[in-house]
Design an enzyme around this catalytic site. Structure first.
Site, PDB file in Angstrom:
ATOM      1  N   LYS A  38      -9.332  39.496 -55.982  1.00 10.74           N
ATOM      2  CA  LYS A  38     -10.540  38.596 -56.506  1.00 10.74           C
ATOM      3  C   LYS A  38     -11.839  38.900 -55.760  1.00 10.74           C
ATOM      4  CE  LYS A  38      -8.876  35.899 -52.129  1.00 10.74           C
ATOM      5  NZ  LYS A  38      -7.840  34.774 -51.687  1.00 10.74           N
ATOM      6  N   ARG A 136      -4.801  22.317 -49.059  1.00  7.63           N
ATOM      7  CA  ARG A 136      -5.966  23.114 -50.100  1.00  7.63           C
ATOM      8  C   ARG A 136      -5.254  22.781 -51.431  1.00  7.63           C
ATOM      9  NH1 ARG A 136      -7.865  29.061 -49.017  1.00  7.63           N
ATOM     10  NH2 ARG A 136      -6.168  29.562 -50.365  1.00  7.63           N
ATOM     11  N   HIS A 168       1.157  28.696 -50.268  1.00  5.54           N
ATOM     12  CA  HIS A 168       0.049  29.599 -49.398  1.00  5.54           C
ATOM     13  C   HIS A 168      -0.020  29.033 -48.131  1.00  5.54           C
ATOM     14  CE1 HIS A 168      -3.022  32.819 -49.316  1.00  5.54           C
ATOM     15  NE2 HIS A 168      -3.925  31.733 -48.574  1.00  5.54           N
ATOM     16  N   ARG A 224       1.740  38.699 -51.812  1.00  7.34           N
ATOM     17  CA  ARG A 224       0.309  38.652 -52.296  1.00  7.34           C
ATOM     18  C   ARG A 224      -0.376  39.291 -51.423  1.00  7.34           C
ATOM     19  NH1 ARG A 224       1.722  33.044 -52.686  1.00  7.34           N
ATOM     20  NH2 ARG A 224       0.039  32.730 -51.346  1.00  7.34           N
ATOM     21  N   TYR A 268     -37.947  39.897 -34.502  1.00  6.26           N
ATOM     22  CA  TYR A 268     -38.475  38.663 -34.686  1.00  6.26           C
ATOM     23  C   TYR A 268     -37.880  37.965 -33.311  1.00  6.26           C
ATOM     24  CZ  TYR A 268     -39.539  39.039 -39.697  1.00  6.26           C
ATOM     25  OH  TYR A 268     -39.989  39.328 -40.796  1.00  6.26           O
ATOM     26  N   MET A 316     -34.040  40.391 -42.915  1.00  6.77           N
ATOM     27  CA  MET A 316     -33.323  40.411 -44.256  1.00  6.77           C
ATOM     28  C   MET A 316     -33.200  41.708 -44.899  1.00  6.77           C
ATOM     29  SD  MET A 316     -35.137  38.627 -47.586  1.00  6.77           S
ATOM     30  CE  MET A 316     -35.436  37.033 -47.032  1.00  6.77           C
ATOM     31  N   ASP A 317     -34.013  42.763 -44.531  1.00 10.38           N
ATOM     32  CA  ASP A 317     -33.658  43.996 -45.103  1.00 10.38           C
ATOM     33  C   ASP A 317     -33.675  45.158 -44.044  1.00 10.38           C
ATOM     34  OD1 ASP A 317     -35.164  42.760 -47.229  1.00 10.38           O
ATOM     35  OD2 ASP A 317     -37.072  43.008 -46.093  1.00 10.38           O
TER      36      ASP A 317
HETATM   37  C1  PLP Z   1      -6.843  35.386 -51.244  1.00 10.34           C
HETATM   38  C2  PLP Z   1      -5.391  35.194 -51.397  1.00 10.34           C
HETATM   39  C3  PLP Z   1      -4.480  35.938 -50.856  1.00 10.34           C
HETATM   40  C4  PLP Z   1      -4.617  37.141 -50.110  1.00 10.34           C
HETATM   41  O1  PLP Z   1      -4.777  36.826 -49.014  1.00 10.34           O
HETATM   42  P1  PLP Z   1      -4.898  38.216 -47.546  1.00 10.34           P
HETATM   43  O2  PLP Z   1      -4.982  37.281 -46.511  1.00 10.34           O
HETATM   44  O3  PLP Z   1      -6.356  38.849 -47.692  1.00 10.34           O
HETATM   45  O4  PLP Z   1      -3.829  38.895 -47.734  1.00 10.34           O
HETATM   46  C5  PLP Z   1      -3.058  35.646 -51.367  1.00 10.34           C
HETATM   47  N1  PLP Z   1      -3.218  34.401 -52.002  1.00 10.34           N
HETATM   48  C6  PLP Z   1      -4.015  33.591 -52.370  1.00 10.34           C
HETATM   49  C7  PLP Z   1      -3.526  32.493 -53.069  1.00 10.34           C
HETATM   50  C8  PLP Z   1      -5.063  34.002 -52.007  1.00 10.34           C
HETATM   51  O5  PLP Z   1      -6.195  33.014 -52.332  1.00 10.34           O
END
Ligand code: PLP
Length: 381
Positions: A38, A136, A168, A224, A268, A316-317
């Site tokens: 993602k 969540r 999660h 994951r 700055y 910024m740059d």
């Molecule tokens: C982003 C995400 C992950 C990956 O998490 P990491 O800590 O980067 O391994 C796994 N599952 C879900 C649902 C996520 O949103």
């Protein structure tokens, strides 16, 4: 005008590192791998990372949105892809016809998937998410029995296969947090409720990178892994050395070197004032390119194998570093963060300096002015 030999600012991503990390994680975990790509592959390039992950044997890819899943399909990926974040009215038709596994959190989402199945005449691959304590996304415990009943009814009616059930973790980067035990227990209870309703999911999954690495009981059928696939530490201070290699090197080309006298205020607000005569280097990247402004006066960059502190505010740059009397040529390579092997800082170093996590450092570095280059350090010359 002839082109620059190297870009002004660049994210160089080594796909061999991605493959290496995915293989190391799979060996360590001993279950099927989902590489999470993602947010444009955490800033590393979603399509290129996905390809490398598949080469390394990742059976699944994970993304947040349907659009991300469809972009993987458009790039030619034909393997299993799971997405998990939609708003009402999103285009489930496209996801279903593209053979993407979609996630439902609620009866309302199930109804949307069912409507898409009816419109397209294509059964969906459906996963269900239970909220086991992150608060969540996902079904609440109270709503779970009705969700699994409806999902099973839709399966019997031929609308979909329930391919997965998942959750999660909230605190997997703190392995001693009691939330890890309690969430895993709630997940096991939720699986039992689903099984009693007749569901037999192909994959049950809970673990992100930290849980995958640190908590064998949380691995179930699939892990994951996002951040660890990119070679960054998901749980600083807790993670064993798996030999993961950071895949992204953020670099820039030194724009200018100048002498300043003692007492010169830098950038700055003059938040840093030279306490001696010194030399300063101008590095042409700033917060518009994803360099955190919170790193003002605290982060360092690598130049010719030495770390040079950022002086004054990140603009910024551009930002300014202290060269302490040395005079590298303008045009010299500046490494903001990378593998850490060359004496330069890592994304984790920047995260600590800026009071954030490495995820944010790599995901935000980039944008319209930073060139992204993919290299393969294992490719035959
Ligand atoms: C982003 C995400 C992950 C990956 O998490 P990491 O800590 O980067 O391994 C796994 N599952 C879900 C649902 C996520 O949103």
């Amino acid at each position: 005008m002839s082109p620059l030999p190297v870009p002004r600012a660049e994210a160089v991503v080594d796909l061999a590192a991605i493959r290496h990390n995915v293989r190391r994680l799979a060996e360590h975990c001993g279950v099927a791998m989902m590489t999470v790509v993602k947010a444009d592959g955490y800033g590393h390039g979603m399509v290129e990372v996905a390809r490398a992950a598949r080469e390394a044997g990742s059976a699944w890819l994970g993304v947040a949105t349907i659009d991300e899943a469809l972009a993987l399909r458009a790039a030619g990926d034909t393997g299993r892809v799971l997405c998990w974040l939609t708003v009402p009215g999103e285009d489930h038709d496209a996801a279903i016809t593209a053979d993407v596994d979609v996630t439902a959190y609620s009866l309302a989402e199930l109804a949307e998937v069912e409507a898409a199945v009816t419109r397209t005449g294509t059964p969906a691959r459906l996963q269900l998410k239970i909220d086991t304590g992150l608060s969540r996304g996902g079904s609440t415990w109270d709503d779970w029995p009705a969700l699994v009943e409806a999902a099973r009814a839709g399966e019997v009616a031929g609308h979909w296969w329930v391919t997965g059930i998942w959750t999660h973790p909230a605190s997997s980067d703190e392995p001693d947090d009691p939330a890890n035990d309690s969430q895993e227990q709630v997940f096991r209870d939720a699986l039992a409720v689903a099984e009693a309703a007749g569901l037999q999911p192909e994959v049950r999954h809970l673990a992100n990178s930290a849980a995958a690495i640190l908590r064998p009981s949380a691995r179930f059928d699939l892990v994951r892994c996002g951040i660890a696939s990119y070679g960054l530490d998901p749980a600083p201070g807790h993670t064993p050395d798996l030999g993961l290699v950071p895949a992204m090197t953020a670099r820039a080309t030194l724009a200018m070197v100048k002498d300043v006298a003692a007492g010169a205020g830098v950038s700055y607000g003059h938040t840093w004032v030279a306490d001696r005569a010194t030399t300063l280097g101008l590095v042409p990247v700033g917060y518009a390119d994803g360099v955190p402004r919170h790193a003002s006066n605290v982060a360092s960059v690598g130049i010719a194998g030495r770390q040079r502190p950022v002086r004054g505010r990140v603009c910024m740059d551009q930002l300014v570093v202290d060269l302490d009397g040395d005079r590298p040529e303008p045009g010299t390579d500046v490494v903001l963060f990378g593998t850490g092997r060359d004496g330069a800082p890592t994304a984790q170093d920047w995260a600590e300096a800026a009071g954030t996590i490495s995820y944010e450092i790599v995901t935000r570095f980039g944008g319209t002015r930073v060139t992204r280059t993919h290299v393969d350090s294992e490719a035959p010359a």
